[in-house]
Write an enzyme that holds these catalytic residues in place. Structure first.
Site, short mmCIF file in Angstrom:
data_model
loop_
_atom_site.label_atom_id
_atom_site.label_comp_id
_atom_site.label_asym_id
_atom_site.label_seq_id
_atom_site.Cartn_x
_atom_site.Cartn_y
_atom_site.Cartn_z
N LYS A 1 2.65 2.44 -2.76
CA LYS A 1 2.12 3.02 -3.33
C LYS A 1 1.44 4.19 -3.95
CE LYS A 1 4.08 -1.35 -5.42
NZ LYS A 1 3.26 -2.12 -4.55
N TYR B 1 -9.62 3.04 11.24
CA TYR B 1 -9.37 1.82 11.17
C TYR B 1 -8.96 1.86 12.11
CZ TYR B 1 -8.23 -2.65 11.20
OH TYR B 1 -8.07 -3.96 11.40
N SER C 1 3.89 22.79 22.80
CA SER C 1 3.67 23.79 22.27
C SER C 1 4.82 25.12 22.58
CB SER C 1 2.44 24.45 23.87
OG SER C 1 2.85 24.28 24.47
N HIS D 1 12.66 20.02 25.38
CA HIS D 1 12.32 19.48 27.41
C HIS D 1 11.51 18.55 27.11
CE1 HIS D 1 8.99 21.79 25.83
NE2 HIS D 1 8.21 21.29 26.68
N HIS E 1 11.24 24.95 23.17
CA HIS E 1 12.97 24.78 23.62
C HIS E 1 12.94 24.16 23.88
CE1 HIS E 1 15.27 26.72 26.86
NE2 HIS E 1 15.17 25.42 27.20
N CYS F 1 12.82 29.23 28.96
CA CYS F 1 14.29 29.91 28.91
C CYS F 1 14.38 30.31 30.41
CB CYS F 1 15.02 30.86 27.92
SG CYS F 1 15.08 30.54 25.82
N CYS G 1 10.40 32.74 25.56
CA CYS G 1 10.15 31.90 26.06
C CYS G 1 10.39 31.57 27.54
CB CYS G 1 11.35 30.98 25.51
SG CYS G 1 11.19 29.52 26.41
N ARG H 1 1.20 -1.30 0.24
CA ARG H 1 0.45 -0.12 -0.74
C ARG H 1 0.96 1.50 -0.26
NH1 ARG H 1 -3.57 2.63 3.89
NH2 ARG H 1 -5.19 3.41 3.12
N GLN I 1 -2.46 0.81 11.57
CA GLN I 1 -1.61 -0.55 10.43
C GLN I 1 -0.56 0.24 9.44
OE1 GLN I 1 -2.41 1.24 7.23
NE2 GLN I 1 -1.84 -0.65 6.72
N ASN J 1 7.06 14.97 23.62
CA ASN J 1 6.70 15.41 22.70
C ASN J 1 7.33 16.53 22.18
OD1 ASN J 1 3.75 13.89 23.26
ND2 ASN J 1 3.36 15.75 24.99
N GLY K 1 1.63 18.19 19.23
CA GLY K 1 1.52 18.40 20.24
C GLY K 1 2.22 19.40 21.45
N GLN L 1 8.72 15.83 29.60
CA GLN L 1 7.81 15.61 31.11
C GLN L 1 7.69 14.51 31.40
OE1 GLN L 1 3.61 17.39 30.36
NE2 GLN L 1 4.53 17.25 28.28
N HIS M 1 17.93 27.61 23.88
CA HIS M 1 16.89 27.72 22.98
C HIS M 1 16.76 26.28 21.78
CE1 HIS M 1 12.75 28.69 22.86
NE2 HIS M 1 12.62 29.69 21.76
O1 LIG Z 1 -7.75 5.21 3.49
P1 LIG Z 1 -7.38 6.79 3.28
O2 LIG Z 1 -8.52 7.37 3.47
O3 LIG Z 1 -6.68 6.65 2.21
O4 LIG Z 1 -6.90 7.02 4.35
C1 LIG Z 1 -6.86 7.57 6.02
O5 LIG Z 1 -7.44 5.75 6.35
C2 LIG Z 1 -7.21 5.45 7.04
C3 LIG Z 1 -7.70 3.93 7.41
O6 LIG Z 1 -8.28 5.00 8.75
C4 LIG Z 1 -5.32 5.25 7.32
O7 LIG Z 1 -5.39 3.80 7.94
C5 LIG Z 1 -5.05 6.51 6.87
O8 LIG Z 1 -3.53 6.68 7.56
C6 LIG Z 1 -5.78 7.52 6.52
O9 LIG Z 1 -4.26 8.58 6.02
O1 LIG Z 2 1.48 18.96 28.90
P1 LIG Z 2 1.58 20.15 27.75
O2 LIG Z 2 2.82 20.08 26.96
O3 LIG Z 2 0.91 21.46 27.50
O4 LIG Z 2 0.41 19.16 26.66
C1 LIG Z 2 0.95 18.12 25.44
O5 LIG Z 2 0.98 16.57 26.07
C2 LIG Z 2 0.16 16.39 27.13
C3 LIG Z 2 1.10 14.95 28.03
O6 LIG Z 2 1.18 14.06 26.67
C4 LIG Z 2 -0.99 16.40 26.36
O7 LIG Z 2 -1.84 15.81 27.06
C5 LIG Z 2 -1.26 17.06 25.55
O8 LIG Z 2 -2.78 16.90 25.00
C6 LIG Z 2 -0.33 17.79 24.92
O9 LIG Z 2 -0.46 18.82 24.69
#
Ligand SMILES: O=P(O)(O)O[C@H]1O[C@H](CO)[C@@H](O)[C@H](O)[C@H]1O
Ligand SMILES: O=P(O)(O)O[C@H]1O[C@H](CO)[C@@H](O)[C@H](O)[C@H]1O
Lengths: 339, 339
Positions: free
Chosen positions: A29, A316, A161, A166, A164, A54, A51, A27, A323, A153, A159, A168, A113
Site C-alpha cells: 500500500k 536493506y 544497450s 538478442h 535488437h 542487424c 544497429c 507493504r 525483500q 538482458n 542494462g 548472451q 530488429h
Molecule cells: O523504504 P523506502 O525508502 O520507501 O524504499 C526503498 O528502500 C527499501 C529498503 O532498501 C527497498 O525495499 C525499496 O525497494 C526502496 O524503494
Molecule cells: O554485455 P553488455 O550487454 O554490454 O552489458 C550488460 O550485460 C552484462 C552482463 O550481464 C553486464 O555486465 C553489463 O553491466 C550490462 O550493461
C-alpha cells in the site's frame, strides 16, 4: 492456501540456493514518490541501418554481419572472458584471486530488429532453443569451459544497450557463485533422496496449484515459492534433465511454447515491452557426475507497479536479504489471468 | 603491485562472504550506448513545505514532525517489519517459511533539506553516529530483535524517494542472508586464529598500501580487494570492536571524519551528488558470543563512468557472479586523489 503468508511479514526459504527472501505483504500500500523509469513504446523498423546487430551491418571491430535469416551467433566484441588470457593465481594471505578463462558470445534471436521473444512465433523461438542447445554442447566440450551461462538482458532498465532481440552466453573455467549454491543444495538432496530436488518441488507445486502460471505437456511455468522479483517466473521441465541438450525435439518445441506464453503475459501485464533478465541454470560441463542437476530457466523482471515503477533492490536488500511486497501467489494469479 | 590483476580476467575471493567477484580489466574500453541516468543537480531549499521529512511538516499518517534541530528518528510509516505481526511457521515439504517480527525506523540526518552527509560538518555527522549507536543499543535490547541493519539509500537511482538527507534502520528477529555469510566466515577465522578476520585483513591492506583511500587515527577507508561496485568503499575501525556502541567519543568523531572524507570524494568524482546505498554490518544482538565480529561500514555506489552511466548488475551478475571492469586498485587511486 495459508492466509498468514498473505497477511503477515515472513521470510521464505529458497531450496535451490539455501537463502531467504523477506516478504512484507501489507507493504504494497506504500505510495511511490521516487524515480520513474522511462518507457519506450517506440515502434522500431524491421531493419535499422545504425544497429550493429542487424543483418549486413558493420560491427564496431569492422566485421560485417552476414545476411542471416533466423539466429546469428558471434563472439562478443568486448568479451569479459577470453580463452587466451594469462593463467595465474594470487594466494597472498587474505588476498585470494584466480585467473579466469572463458568465451563470451552474442546470440541474435531474429534478423527482425522490431521483434522480441514475445512477438516471435513458437517455431522461431524454437530456433533460439536449438542454438542454445548447440552452444551449450560445443562450448561445454571445450576443455577450459566448465560452466556455460546462457542469459538475456532485455530493456534499457536491465542494462541492455541495443533493443535488437538478442541474448548472451558467458562460458568459463570455474563455477560462478549462483551455481555453487545450486550445486550444493541439489547434490545434498539427491544424495539423500535419490530424486531431483526440483522434480519433487514441482510435484508439490502442481499439487498445491497456487503458483502455477502456465503448463503444457512437458513444461510448467510458475512463480517460485521463494521468488525475489515482483513478477519472477521459472520454467521447469516436468522430466528431470541435467541440461538443455538432453530434451527431445518435441520437448524443445514445448519449451519454446512456454517461453512464448510467459513473455506474452509479461508484455500484457503493464502494456509495455516487459524488461527482464532471464537465464538458464543447468549442469556444469566439468565432466563430473551431475546427475543431481535439474535444469530450469528463470525470469527476473524489475517492474513492480506499472511500466514506470520498478522494485529497487537497494540498501536493506544489498546489506540484508532480498525483500518483496506483493506475494508470489498474488503475482502468479495476475500472470495466469493474462494467458 | 601484481600487474596480472590489472591486465587479465580473474576472480577475487571475498573473505567476509566466501563468494567471488569476476574482474575483467580489459573491458573498461567497451563503448556505452545504453541507458543514461537522469542527473539532478537542482539546488534544493533548506526547507521544503512539501517534504514529509522536513521539520514541522505533516507526514502521510497525519503525524506532525517536531521542530527538530539536528537528528530526528521515527518509526517508518510503511514499515516492512512490525513487532505485533503474527508468529507462524510453514514447514510443508519443500515450502518453508517463518514469520518475521521487527521494527523499521527512519533517521533524518539534518533538518536542512538541501544537505547530504557530504555537505554536513563532521560534528553534525557525529550526531548521526551517536543516533546509530543509541538505536543499535535500544533496538538490540528488545527481546524480539536479534539483528539491527542500519543503512542509507541515497539518490533516485538507488530507490530513494525523498532527497531530504535520511537513512533507515530495519531491525528484526532473525539474521538476514548477508549477515549469515559474514557470521560464518568471521567465526571460523576467529576460532582458528583467535584474531579478527577483518583486523588481519586491514593490517595486510595497510602494508600493501594499494587500495587505501583515506585514514585517520582510528579508521581506514579502503576499496576492498573483492569490491563488486565500481567505486565501492569500506570504512574499517583500526581496533576490533563488535559493534558501533563500543567505540569511544574520540573514535566516534574519527568515524564521522571518515564518512565525511569518502562522501566528499564521491561527490567530486563525477561532479554530482553521488548516489549509493551504504550500510553498517555489525554483531547480531542475539545475546550470543559475538567476539568474532569486527563491525564495518560499506558504500555500494552504482555509477561507473560518469554521473549518468551506471554499472548494471543484471543477467550474468544475477545468474552467475557479480562482475566489474575497472579494478579495485584503479578505483582506490582515483578516489584517493580527490581527498
Ligand atoms: O523504504 P523506502 O525508502 O520507501 O524504499 C526503498 O528502500 C527499501 C529498503 O532498501 C527497498 O525495499 C525499496 O525497494 C526502496 O524503494
Ligand atoms: O554485455 P553488455 O550487454 O554490454 O552489458 C550488460 O550485460 C552484462 C552482463 O550481464 C553486464 O555486465 C553489463 O553491466 C550490462 O550493461
Amino acid at each position: 492456501m495459508n492466509t498468514d503468508l498473505q497477511d503477515f511479514s515472513h521470510k521464505r526459504f529458497n531450496i535451490l540456493t539455501g537463502e531467504w527472501v523477506l516478504v512484507s505483504p501489507h507493504r504494497a500500500k506504500r505510495p511511490w514518490q521516487g524515480q520513474n523509469e522511462a518507457v519506450s513504446n517506440e515502434v522500431r523498423p524491421a531493419h535499422d541501418p545504425n544497429c550493429y546487430l542487424c543483418a549486413g551491418n558493420t560491427r564496431i571491430n569492422g566485421e560485417i554481419n552476414p545476411d542471416y535469416k533466423d539466429v546469428f551467433v558471434f563472439t562478443n566484441d568486448f568479451a569479459a572472458l577470453q580463452t587466451d588470457s594469462k593463467t595465474f593465481s594470487v594466494d597472498n594471505g587474505l588476498f585470494k584471486a584466480e585467473s579466469e578463462q572463458g568465451i563470451c558470445k552474442v546470440i541474435c534471436f531474429s534478423p527482425d530488429h522490431s521483434k522480441s521473444l514475445a512477438d516471435m512465433a513458437v517455431k522461431d523461438i524454437n530456433k533460439v532453443v536449438s542454438t542454445w542447445q548447440k552452444e551449450y554442447t560445443e562450448l561445454g566440450s571445450n576443455d577450459t569451459i566448465n560452466y556455460v551461462q546462457i542469459f538475456e538482458n532485455k530493456g534499457a532498465v536491465m542494462g541492455c544497450s541495443n533493443p535488437h532481440p538478442h541474448g548472451q552466453i558467458w562460458s568459463q573455467s570455474t563455477l560462478p557463485n549462483e551455481i555453487i549454491k545450486k550445486e550444493k543444495e541439489q547434490k545434498e538432496y539427491y544424495a539423500i533422496n535419490k530424486r531431483s530436488l526440483l522434480g519433487d518441488y514441482l510435484a508439490q507445486e502442481l499439487e498445491a496449484n497456487e503458483r502455477i502460471i502456465y503448463s503444457n505437456n512437458d513444461f510448467v511455468v510458475l512463480t517460485p515459492f521463494w521468488a525475489i522479483w515482483p513478477f519472477e517466473a521459472m520454467i521447469v521441465p516436468r522430466k528431470q534433465y541435467n541440461d538443455i541438450s538432453q530434451i527431445s525435439v518435441t520437448e524443445s518445441l514445448a519449451f519454446a511454447d512456454a517461453i512464448s506464453a510467459i513473455t506474452k503475459a509479461y508484455d500484457k501485464l503493464f502494456s509495455t515491452s516487459f524488461p527482464y533478465s532471464s537465464g538458464i541454470h543447468q549442469a556444469p560441463t566439468n565432466g563430473e557426475d551431475n546427475s543431481h542437476w535439474h535444469w530450469h530457466m528463470s525470469f527476473y523482471p524489475p517492474l513492480l507497479r506499472s511500466a514506470t515503477v520498478k522494485k529497487f533492490m537497494v540498501g536493506y536488500e544489498m546489506f540484508g536479504s532480498p525483500q518483496r511486497d506483493i506475494t508470489a501467489e498474488q503475482a502468479a494469479t495476475r500472470l495466469r489471468d493474462l494467458i
